[in-house]
Design an enzyme around this catalytic site. Structure first.
Site, mmCIF file in Angstrom:
data_model
loop_
_atom_site.group_PDB
_atom_site.id
_atom_site.type_symbol
_atom_site.label_atom_id
_atom_site.label_comp_id
_atom_site.label_asym_id
_atom_site.label_seq_id
_atom_site.Cartn_x
_atom_site.Cartn_y
_atom_site.Cartn_z
ATOM 1 C CD GLU A 169 45.820 30.406 42.984
ATOM 2 O OE1 GLU A 169 46.260 31.537 42.695
ATOM 3 O OE2 GLU A 169 44.787 29.946 42.482
ATOM 4 C CG ASP B 86 42.305 27.840 43.556
ATOM 5 O OD1 ASP B 86 41.171 28.139 43.957
ATOM 6 O OD2 ASP B 86 42.593 27.811 42.342
ATOM 7 C CE LYS C 271 39.643 29.352 40.987
ATOM 8 N NZ LYS C 271 40.559 28.235 40.703
ATOM 9 C CG ASP D 256 47.402 28.460 40.451
ATOM 10 O OD1 ASP D 256 47.594 27.450 41.170
ATOM 11 O OD2 ASP D 256 46.280 28.763 39.997
ATOM 12 C CE LYS E 11 46.264 29.007 36.280
ATOM 13 N NZ LYS E 11 45.522 28.508 37.451
HETATM 14 MG MG MG Z 1 44.329 28.377 41.170
#
Ligand code: MG
Length: 369
Positions: free
Chosen positions: A217, A242, A266, A191, A163
């Site tokens: 991402e 995303d 997702k 991400d 992240k």
């Molecule tokens: Mg993500």
């Protein structure tokens, strides 16, 4: 066969550790679990992880959507009639994909149990028996990120996701340290959870190009598809969407603007298994890769995503299906078979009928909010 009831379990389960992403800190994860019952005694579970900062809705609002809007239009309907079920839900409430996903997943669990087949057999089959997954690192100290990355690679993970997006200089420093510590072989994906603006993203990614980054991402705001395209064309690091892809139309716009190479799907965000498959098919037609993403679900939601990942050929990069490992307690009964186990960076696909997981309702009651 008819749906007779849909029970909601709004639950909050503590994580084993604090997980920091650019949007928020997560220490206690909320989930909506639904149990759908039928007149033939077969029942199914669905689950979504809830992150209000991303979805613009709350656990309470999702549970009431099921209780007051979806149950009345789904009572008496056959859970196999999944297109009709989605249409009924869409006519009742615009959006609310998270609640719709929980219902959709429960329908597939029932379909599989009735047919005595695991869900992946209903949606494309076992294109792959195991799903390669990433180990995900939050925004932590360099020392902590490095030691966790080394441990994950030692455990067999072939891809590490990190992240970023709160502080560009610190991000470059951290990724550099992680790359040095794990060597050149493991893949590193970053991400930003929308944390950069397009200019900053391009500048930062250019500084990371020599670190062999698999992809970035969601570098910029989810509504800024043009900005995403600038990043995609402004660096050699491929962009993965995303948060930007919520609907079919969002994906079509990403394709039209050549804004990404990879789509992170997702189930909760796109509205369940049926819609995830359609998103993957649209992406396939445009020559894009996909991965299945994670909203730190417990085992029910992870199982659902695993069936989609395993049955979809263009889910050809590592998925993020490790959320069930983050919780202090999972709701899945350990049946002694390789069920959602991760070994050497691969998630084992449930093989039992339906989602292939049995749920401990006592744990749901214990953490009910
Ligand atoms: Mg993500």
């Amino acid at each position: 066969m008819k749906i007779t009831s849909i029970k909601t379990f709004p639950v909050g389960i503590p994580l084993k550790f604090n997980y920091r992403i650019s949007l928020t800190d997560i220490v206690f994860k909320k989930h909506l679990v639904v149990k759908m019952e039928t007149d033939e005694g077969v029942f199914g579970y669905g689950e979504v992880g809830v992150l209000p900062t991303e979805i613009g809705g709350t656990l309470e609002s999702l549970a009431s959507a099921v209780d007051y809007y979806f149950l009345p239009v789904l009572k008496g309907i056959n859970p196999f009639d999944i297109e009709d079920i989605h249409e009924r839900m869409n006519k009742s409430i615009y959006g609310f994909h998270f609640a719709k996903a929980a219902i959709d997943i429960a329908c597939y669990d029932i379909m599989g149990k009735v047919l005595n087949l695991p869900v992946h057999k209903l949606i494309g089959g076992a294109y792959r028996e195991k799903v390669p997954v990433t180990w995900c690192l939050g925004i932590e100290s360099i020392e902590q990120n490095v030691s966790e990355a080394v441990q994950a690679v030692g455990d067999g993970y072939r891809a590490i996701k990190v992240k970023v997006g709160q502080d560009a200089d610190y991000d470059v420093e951290r990724i550099k340290a992680i790359r040095e510590a794990i060597g050149s072989k493991p893949k590193i994906r970053i991400d930003a959870n929308q944390g950069y603006n397009p200019k900053e993203a391009i500048k930062t990614l250019k500084r990371m190009e020599k670190l062999d980054i698999q992809c970035v991402e969601q570098p910029v705001n989810k509504l800024d598809i043009k900005g995403l395209a600038e990043v995609q064309q402004g660096t050699s690091i491929p962009v993965m969407t995303d948060e930007a892809v919520y609907s079919y139309k969002d994906l079509i716009r990403v394709i039209e603007l050549n804004a990404a190479s990879i789509i992170n799907i997702k189930l909760a965000r796109v509205g369940g298994i049926m819609r995830a498959k359609k998103i993957a098919h649209i992406a396939e037609a445009a020559g894009l890769s996909c991965v299945l993403g994670c909203m730190l679900e417990i085992g029910i939601g992870i199982a659902a995503a695993a069936h989609v990942a395993a049955s979809t050929p263009n889910v050809d990069l590592e998925s993020d299906l490790i959320g069930h490992l983050y919780h202090k307690e999972d709701v899945i009964e350990d049946s002694g078979v390789k069920m959602l186990n991760i070994e050497e960076g691969d998630l084992y696909l449930p093989q039992e009928p339906g989602l292939g997981v049995s749920v401990k309702e006592g744990i749901l009651e214990k953490y009910r909010i």
